[in-house]
Write a protein that holds these residues in place. Structure first.
Motif, short mmCIF file in Angstrom:
data_model
loop_
_atom_site.label_atom_id
_atom_site.label_comp_id
_atom_site.label_asym_id
_atom_site.label_seq_id
_atom_site.Cartn_x
_atom_site.Cartn_y
_atom_site.Cartn_z
N SER A 182 0.87 -1.18 0.00
CA SER A 182 0.00 0.00 0.00
C SER A 182 0.90 1.22 0.00
O SER A 182 2.13 1.10 -0.01
CB SER A 182 -0.92 0.01 1.23
N ARG A 183 0.28 2.39 0.01
CA ARG A 183 1.08 3.62 0.04
C ARG A 183 2.01 3.66 1.24
O ARG A 183 3.11 4.18 1.18
CB ARG A 183 0.16 4.85 0.05
N SER A 184 1.54 3.08 2.34
CA SER A 184 2.36 3.04 3.55
C SER A 184 1.94 1.83 4.37
O SER A 184 0.85 1.29 4.18
CB SER A 184 2.17 4.32 4.38
N PRO A 185 2.81 1.36 5.28
CA PRO A 185 2.43 0.22 6.12
C PRO A 185 1.22 0.55 6.99
O PRO A 185 1.03 1.69 7.39
CB PRO A 185 3.69 -0.01 6.98
N THR A 200 7.44 -2.22 -2.40
CA THR A 200 7.21 -2.09 -3.83
C THR A 200 6.36 -3.25 -4.34
O THR A 200 6.35 -4.34 -3.75
CB THR A 200 8.53 -2.07 -4.62
N VAL A 201 5.66 -3.02 -5.44
CA VAL A 201 4.84 -4.07 -6.04
C VAL A 201 5.73 -5.17 -6.58
O VAL A 201 5.39 -6.35 -6.49
CB VAL A 201 3.95 -3.48 -7.15
N ARG A 202 6.87 -4.82 -7.12
CA ARG A 202 7.78 -5.83 -7.67
C ARG A 202 8.26 -6.78 -6.58
O ARG A 202 8.29 -8.00 -6.76
CB ARG A 202 8.99 -5.17 -8.35
N GLU A 213 -2.87 8.30 -11.03
CA GLU A 213 -1.68 8.48 -11.86
C GLU A 213 -0.51 7.69 -11.30
O GLU A 213 0.35 7.22 -12.03
CB GLU A 213 -1.33 9.97 -11.96
N GLU A 214 -0.49 7.54 -9.99
CA GLU A 214 0.59 6.80 -9.34
C GLU A 214 0.49 5.30 -9.59
O GLU A 214 1.50 4.60 -9.71
CB GLU A 214 0.57 7.08 -7.83
N THR A 215 -0.74 4.78 -9.67
CA THR A 215 -0.91 3.33 -9.81
C THR A 215 -1.18 2.89 -11.25
O THR A 215 -1.27 1.69 -11.51
CB THR A 215 -2.08 2.84 -8.93
N GLY A 251 -6.68 -0.31 -15.92
CA GLY A 251 -5.50 0.52 -16.11
C GLY A 251 -4.38 0.25 -15.13
O GLY A 251 -3.28 0.80 -15.28
N LEU A 252 -4.61 -0.57 -14.12
CA LEU A 252 -3.53 -0.92 -13.19
C LEU A 252 -2.48 -1.79 -13.85
O LEU A 252 -1.36 -1.90 -13.35
CB LEU A 252 -4.11 -1.66 -11.97
N VAL A 253 -2.84 -2.42 -14.96
CA VAL A 253 -1.96 -3.38 -15.63
C VAL A 253 -1.59 -2.86 -17.02
O VAL A 253 -2.43 -2.29 -17.72
CB VAL A 253 -2.66 -4.75 -15.78
#
Length: 272
Positions: free
Chosen positions: A132-135, A146-148, A165-167, A192-194
């Motif tokens: 997420s954006r933060s824990p 990170t998503v990776r 725009e960030e995701t 659009g996330l992918v």
């Protein structure tokens, strides 16, 4: 019985209509960057004052991640087609698929919906982690920055975050390579996330093992290449929509309105 106030009397006097058609509208403009649930949630939130109304579907109705994951891992649609077309008789048993329980699940977006998906998959014995954006200090699940990194530690990657725009295209080829050839991508958030063209290539090349997709970048247009892939489960952005869920939403909305105008606590109040 307490007499109805003017606003509540007006509400009850409105002609009832079949609201399900509203959700079948092909105009996708309402499915913008945020969660489309917000439209109904905001209608219920007319009972504002010191609080607002929570969206009931995130708690009671929306459970799309688990069925899509199970269908993709177990190859349910292709096994069904195999039996229907006579393959079982002509060619014998359909190849074995993999189980859901015990799979490492990474969730991108541990909001209300993501948290529900996490709890239900944890009940299957799936180790759950998230990005997420933060824990989230209250979360019992492992956080990845990170998503990776999350994908590299997951067998199944579930997308349940809003599109911003960030995701946008947060899942690119690099993330899918990290997920690996045995990994499954499940998208219940926004198309659009992918990076959709890259997803098609990765599925075709065996970079990832499969996908369960309820959303697409340019709905209702779906990449034609996906239709012939037996390791992909497709759903037409209907993860939440059933007659029961729509009826439940309408009941909650009307219940919140009645409670507000009668001066009673809301049925699904949240603190702003």
């Amino acid at each position: 019985m307490r007499p109805m106030s003017g606003p509540l009397r007006l509400f009850h006097s409105l002609r009832r209509v079949d609201a399900s058609g509203c959700f079948r509208d092909r105009d996708r403009k309402r499915r913008r960057a945020g969660n489309w649930d917000k439209g109904t949630g905001e209608c219920a939130a007319v009972a504002r004052g010191d609080g607002a109304a929570d969206d009931p579907r995130s708690r009671r109705f929306r459970r799309p991640g688990r069925p899509l994951q199970a269908a993709a891992l177990r190859r349910v649609p292709t096994a069904d087609a195999y039996v229907r077309c006579g393959g079982w008789v002509a060619h014998g048993e359909y190849p074995l698929a993999t189980k859901v329980s015990g799979k490492r699940v990474g969730i991108v977006g541990l909001g209300r919906i993501g948290s529900l998906v996490a709890r239900r998959l944890a009940a299957f014995g799936c180790p759950v982690a998230y990005h997420s954006r933060s824990p989230k200090p209250s979360s019992p699940y492992r956080f990845f920055p990170t998503v990776r990194a999350l994908a590299a530690d997951s067998d199944v990657l579930v997308l349940s975050c809003a599109l911003t725009e960030e995701t946008r295209r947060v899942v690119d080829r690099e993330v899918m390579e990290a997920l690996g050839k045995g990994g499954v991508l499940v998208n219940i958030g926004r198309g659009g996330l992918v990076d959709e063209p890259e997803l098609v290539r990765c599925l075709r090349e065996g970079v990832i093992g499969g996908a369960g997709l309820d959303v697409f970048e340019n709905e209702p247009d779906v990449p034609a290449e996906l239709f012939a892939m037996d390791n992909v489960v497709l759903s037409n952005h209907r993860a939440v929509l059933t007659p029961e869920s729509i009826r439940g939403v309408l009941d909650i909305v009307s219940g919140n309105l009645e409670a507000f105008f009668a001066g009673r606590p809301l049925l699904s109040a949240v603190t702003l």
